[in-house]
Design a protein around this motif. Structure first.
Motif, short mmCIF file in Angstrom:
data_model
loop_
_atom_site.label_atom_id
_atom_site.label_comp_id
_atom_site.label_asym_id
_atom_site.label_seq_id
_atom_site.Cartn_x
_atom_site.Cartn_y
_atom_site.Cartn_z
N ARG A 9 0.87 -1.19 0.00
CA ARG A 9 0.00 0.00 0.00
C ARG A 9 0.89 1.23 0.00
O ARG A 9 1.76 1.37 0.87
N VAL A 10 0.69 2.13 -0.96
CA VAL A 10 1.48 3.36 -1.00
C VAL A 10 0.56 4.57 -1.20
O VAL A 10 -0.49 4.46 -1.82
N PRO A 11 0.97 5.74 -0.69
CA PRO A 11 0.15 6.94 -0.89
C PRO A 11 0.25 7.46 -2.31
O PRO A 11 1.27 7.29 -2.98
N SER A 124 9.57 -1.65 -4.46
CA SER A 124 8.40 -0.93 -3.98
C SER A 124 8.48 0.50 -4.47
O SER A 124 9.57 1.05 -4.65
N ALA A 125 7.30 1.12 -4.67
CA ALA A 125 7.26 2.48 -5.21
C ALA A 125 7.81 3.48 -4.21
O ALA A 125 8.44 4.45 -4.59
N ASP A 126 7.59 3.23 -2.92
CA ASP A 126 8.00 4.23 -1.93
C ASP A 126 9.44 4.02 -1.45
O ASP A 126 10.30 4.84 -1.68
N ASP B 212 5.70 4.01 -23.90
CA ASP B 212 5.71 5.47 -24.06
C ASP B 212 5.68 6.21 -22.72
O ASP B 212 5.82 7.43 -22.68
N GLN B 213 5.47 5.49 -21.63
CA GLN B 213 5.26 6.17 -20.35
C GLN B 213 6.56 6.73 -19.76
O GLN B 213 7.55 6.03 -19.64
N VAL B 214 6.49 7.99 -19.38
CA VAL B 214 7.62 8.66 -18.75
C VAL B 214 7.37 8.71 -17.25
O VAL B 214 6.25 8.99 -16.82
N GLY B 215 8.39 8.42 -16.44
CA GLY B 215 8.23 8.59 -15.00
C GLY B 215 8.85 7.48 -14.19
O GLY B 215 9.59 6.64 -14.72
N GLN B 216 8.50 7.47 -12.92
CA GLN B 216 9.10 6.54 -11.96
C GLN B 216 8.92 5.09 -12.39
O GLN B 216 9.85 4.30 -12.29
N THR B 217 7.73 4.73 -12.82
CA THR B 217 7.51 3.34 -13.24
C THR B 217 7.46 3.22 -14.76
O THR B 217 7.07 2.20 -15.30
N GLY B 218 7.89 4.28 -15.44
CA GLY B 218 8.03 4.24 -16.88
C GLY B 218 9.50 4.42 -17.23
O GLY B 218 10.36 3.84 -16.59
N THR B 219 9.76 5.28 -18.22
CA THR B 219 11.14 5.51 -18.65
C THR B 219 11.64 6.83 -18.07
O THR B 219 10.89 7.80 -18.00
C1 LIG Z 1 3.67 4.57 -7.24
C2 LIG Z 1 3.21 5.39 -8.39
C3 LIG Z 1 3.98 5.42 -9.55
C4 LIG Z 1 3.59 6.20 -10.63
N1 LIG Z 1 4.38 6.25 -11.75
C5 LIG Z 1 4.05 7.12 -12.73
C6 LIG Z 1 4.88 7.27 -13.90
O1 LIG Z 1 5.87 6.57 -14.09
N2 LIG Z 1 4.52 8.19 -14.82
C7 LIG Z 1 3.42 8.99 -14.68
O2 LIG Z 1 3.16 9.82 -15.55
N3 LIG Z 1 2.61 8.84 -13.61
C8 LIG Z 1 2.89 7.92 -12.65
N4 LIG Z 1 2.03 7.78 -11.60
C9 LIG Z 1 0.72 8.45 -11.64
C10 LIG Z 1 0.77 9.90 -11.21
O3 LIG Z 1 0.66 9.95 -9.82
C11 LIG Z 1 -0.39 10.68 -11.85
O4 LIG Z 1 -1.60 10.05 -11.53
C12 LIG Z 1 -0.28 10.81 -13.37
O5 LIG Z 1 1.02 11.21 -13.74
C13 LIG Z 1 -1.29 11.81 -13.86
O6 LIG Z 1 -1.29 11.86 -15.25
P1 LIG Z 1 -1.73 13.20 -15.99
O7 LIG Z 1 -0.86 14.32 -15.57
O8 LIG Z 1 -1.78 12.89 -17.44
O9 LIG Z 1 -3.23 13.39 -15.52
P2 LIG Z 1 -3.86 14.48 -14.55
O10 LIG Z 1 -3.16 14.53 -13.26
O11 LIG Z 1 -5.32 14.21 -14.55
O12 LIG Z 1 -3.57 15.85 -15.29
C14 LIG Z 1 -4.15 16.26 -16.48
C15 LIG Z 1 -3.67 17.68 -16.76
O13 LIG Z 1 -4.15 18.09 -18.03
C16 LIG Z 1 -4.58 19.43 -17.97
N5 LIG Z 1 -5.56 19.59 -19.05
C17 LIG Z 1 -6.79 19.03 -19.17
N6 LIG Z 1 -7.37 19.36 -20.34
C18 LIG Z 1 -6.50 20.17 -20.98
C19 LIG Z 1 -6.50 20.83 -22.24
N7 LIG Z 1 -7.52 20.72 -23.09
N8 LIG Z 1 -5.42 21.59 -22.58
C20 LIG Z 1 -4.36 21.71 -21.74
N9 LIG Z 1 -4.30 21.09 -20.55
C21 LIG Z 1 -5.34 20.33 -20.17
C22 LIG Z 1 -5.14 19.59 -16.59
O14 LIG Z 1 -5.10 20.94 -16.18
C23 LIG Z 1 -4.20 18.71 -15.76
O15 LIG Z 1 -3.09 19.46 -15.27
C24 LIG Z 1 2.40 6.95 -10.54
C25 LIG Z 1 1.61 6.89 -9.38
C26 LIG Z 1 2.01 6.11 -8.31
C27 LIG Z 1 1.16 6.09 -7.08
#
Ligand SMILES: Cc1cc2nc3c(=O)[nH]c(=O)nc-3n(C[C@H](O)[C@H](O)[C@H](O)COP(=O)(O)OP(=O)(O)OC[C@H]3O[C@@H](n4cnc5c(N)ncnc54)[C@H](O)[C@@H]3O)c2cc1C
Lengths: 254, 285
Positions: A9-11, A124-126, B212-219
């Protein structure tokens, strides 16, 4: 066939990590929690294997009483039952976590027979220890393949693809085996409403292991300094396109 | 006093030496000493070498392989293991600082161990310019340690620019709205010779493959320019961007974390802005 998946479980930390006053933990007061992504893929793979081969699937976690939410989430995806190694909320280091999981797995196996595959997240993620699955495998005397993006059963063996620079390395190991996986292994399904309903009545066995003194002892956490990016506005809407293109030219990529 | 270091080619191992030297005179085992790669055999060989040298500590780079072999060594030696450290001071206990959350958080910790096992997070420590440490002789691997070994290799399936090596990345988040919405992202990427990236919200929705995923669990990426369209900038996404030279954020929400942590920002609807940038590039050709 018997499959286990171990999860944490992670935040969900959002845009900024806030710490508690003593800086020994993340302030999670306003945060939701989730199964970390690597392990969610382990759960999905376990469910698919049992759907295809029939048998028993078990999800295990070591965590506070609230971690039952993540166990229920895993059962909503199709896992049959759960084992909750309940803690008082204190951090356990990776070595101690592996020790407790090993004991719980041994206990379940002595009653129900060996797991063909035990899935873990690669890390683990954390806390990112990169070791729990490997330690459990060593304790069980089973082969362990790590960082997997693809898993295929081949009779009494399993073919594993590990992502490396420039492609994937392949390992073929006999079952029973321990596999640590990464996000991208599969695309986990969303839990269905009936799945969630069923999960409520699936069994959760609770054990309460005692926490040994950590040999990797957390002292305090800190948020690293930002990278000092300037956030210079290039304008708004389509009218900003010109400024963006000029910036790209200056950066030498156009 | 000797310290044993698992060496790979490249920067991270040179960086590892910088910390390892504080614990003694480095001796090395090469990660390709046993081929094809067999992590249990390497771990057993390291354990034997550490005992024979009476090594004060064992170090490796915090690469996938470095962490994996070190964890197997830790299991064999029944010792704790601190992964992805950026600092380590000898003593009892050893004091380490290590990465959590893919680098979004730092942990100070005490490692209570007669033989500290430590990996060093890549690109967090200056490289060592001292000589390459002498290699130790290894025992022949035992068959039982060869069950887990590489037996084949599969070439990458995706054509086009690889994310990890891309000079420019155009990346889309949930704000792109749909799988089809990525057409404008792909168009801009093609004009720039860029790779397409995305956030986890996008891969979870099945709009793009996880590659294609960028980030901690991506690239983790390191382009000259990263253009983030409709991505909020969660810490786990930002964890993949530490190596990016310039970040451009396009977002309708000026307060989105990515807008505050970018070098350049454009406020507004990406569905208008991204095609306008493509049109502007075409106009100048
Ligand atoms: C352990 C763990 C690991 C994770 N690993 C990753 C990882 O590797 N990579 C990753 O990306 N995430 C990862 N996540 C998920 C991360 O926490 C976010 O949930 C995710 O990055 C959110 O994606 P997003 O920014 O596309 O979506 P959202 O957070 O929903 O953001 C969408 C954004 O788009 C904007 N927007 C909406 N419509 C428009 C528009 N028409 N024009 C311009 N802007 C617009 C909004 O203002 C908002 O800022 C991880 C999460 C956990 C818990």
């Amino acid at each position: 066939m018997r499959i286990a998946a171990c999860i944490k479980r992670v935040p969900i930390t959002g845009g900024r990590i806030l710490l508690t006053d003593d800086a020994r933990a993340i302030n999670t007061q306003h945060l939701g929690f989730t199964i970390s992504p690597h392990e969610e893929c382990g759960v999905e793979e376990a469910v698919r294997l049992i759907e295809a081969n029939k048998g028993d699937s078990v999800v295990l976690t070591l965590g506070p009483s609230e971690a039952v939410e993540q166990l229920r989430d895993a059962m909503a995806l199709g896992i049959d039952r759960a084992i909750h190694l309940q803690t008082d909320g204190q951090e356990w280091d990776a070595e101690a976590t592996a020790g407790a999981l090993l004991e719980a797995i041994r206990a379940d196996e002595s009653a129900n027979g060996p797991f063909d595959i035990i899935f873990f997240g690669n890390e683990s993620a954390d806390s990112g220890g990169f070791q729990v699955g490997i330690r459990v495998a060593y304790g069980l005397g089973r082969p362990c393949v790590t960082g997997l993006k693809k898993v295929t059963l081949e009779g009494s063996q399993v073919r594993c693809e590990q992502q490396v620079e420039g492609g994937r390395d392949v390992y073929v190991v006999p079952l029973p085996a321990v596999l640590t996986v990464k996000e991208g292994l599969n695309l986990p399904r969303y839990p269905s409403v009936p799945g969630k309903m069923r999960a409520r009545s699936k069994p959760v066995a609770v054990v309460t292991p005692s926490r040994p003194a950590p040999r990797l002892e957390l002292v305090k956490l800190a948020v690293p300094a930002g990278q000092g990016r300037r956030a210079e506005s290039l304008g708004s809407g389509a009218a900003a396109a010109q400024a963006v293109v000029e910036m790209l030219q200056k950066a030498g990529v156009l | 006093m000797s310290v044993l270091v698992l060496m790979e080619d490249g920067g991270p191992s040179r960086q590892t030496l910088t910390l390892a030297r504080k614990f003694g005179e480095p001796r090395s085992v090469r990660i390709d000493a046993i081929l094809p790669f067999a992590p249990d055999a390497l771990a057993t060989a390291l354990a034997q070498a550490a005992d024979e040298l009476d090594a004060s500590a064992v170090f490796a780079a915090g690469t996938e392989r470095g962490n994996e072999v070190m964890a197997r060594l830790a299991a064999r030696m029944d010792l704790p293991f601190a992964a992805n450290c950026i600092a380590a001071a000898p003593g009892d206990p050893v004091e380490v600082t290590r990465l959590r959350w893919g680098g979004s958080l730092l942990e100070e910790a005490r490692l209570h161990s007669p033989r500290p096992l430590i990996t060093v997070a890549p690109h967090t420590v200056a490289a060592d310019d001292g000589s390459v440490p002498p290699e130790v002789d290894l025992h022949h691997p035992h068959d039982r340690d060869l069950t887990v070994r590489v037996s084949d290799h599969v070439e990458p399936s995706s054509a086009g620019v690889s994310l990890a090596a891309a000079k420019v990345i155009v990346s889309g988040g949930r704000g792109v709205g749909s799988k089809e919405g990525f057409a404008i992202i792909e168009e801009l990427a093609a004009l720039l010779g860029a790779a397409v990236g995305c956030s986890r919200a996008v891969t979870s929705a099945g709009w793009r493959p996880h590659t294609d995923q960028v980030g901690q669990t991506g690239t983790k990426v390191a382009p000259e320019v990263y253009i983030a369209c409709g991505i909020s900038g969660a810490t786990q996404h930002m964890a993949g961007l530490k190596g990016a030279k310039r970040i451009v954020a396009i977002n309708s929400d000026p307060q989105a974390p990515l807008m505050l942590n970018a070098d350049y920002t454009v406020t507004g609807d990406l569905k208008e802005i991204v095609p306008a940038i493509s049109a502007e590039i075409r106009k100048r050709r």
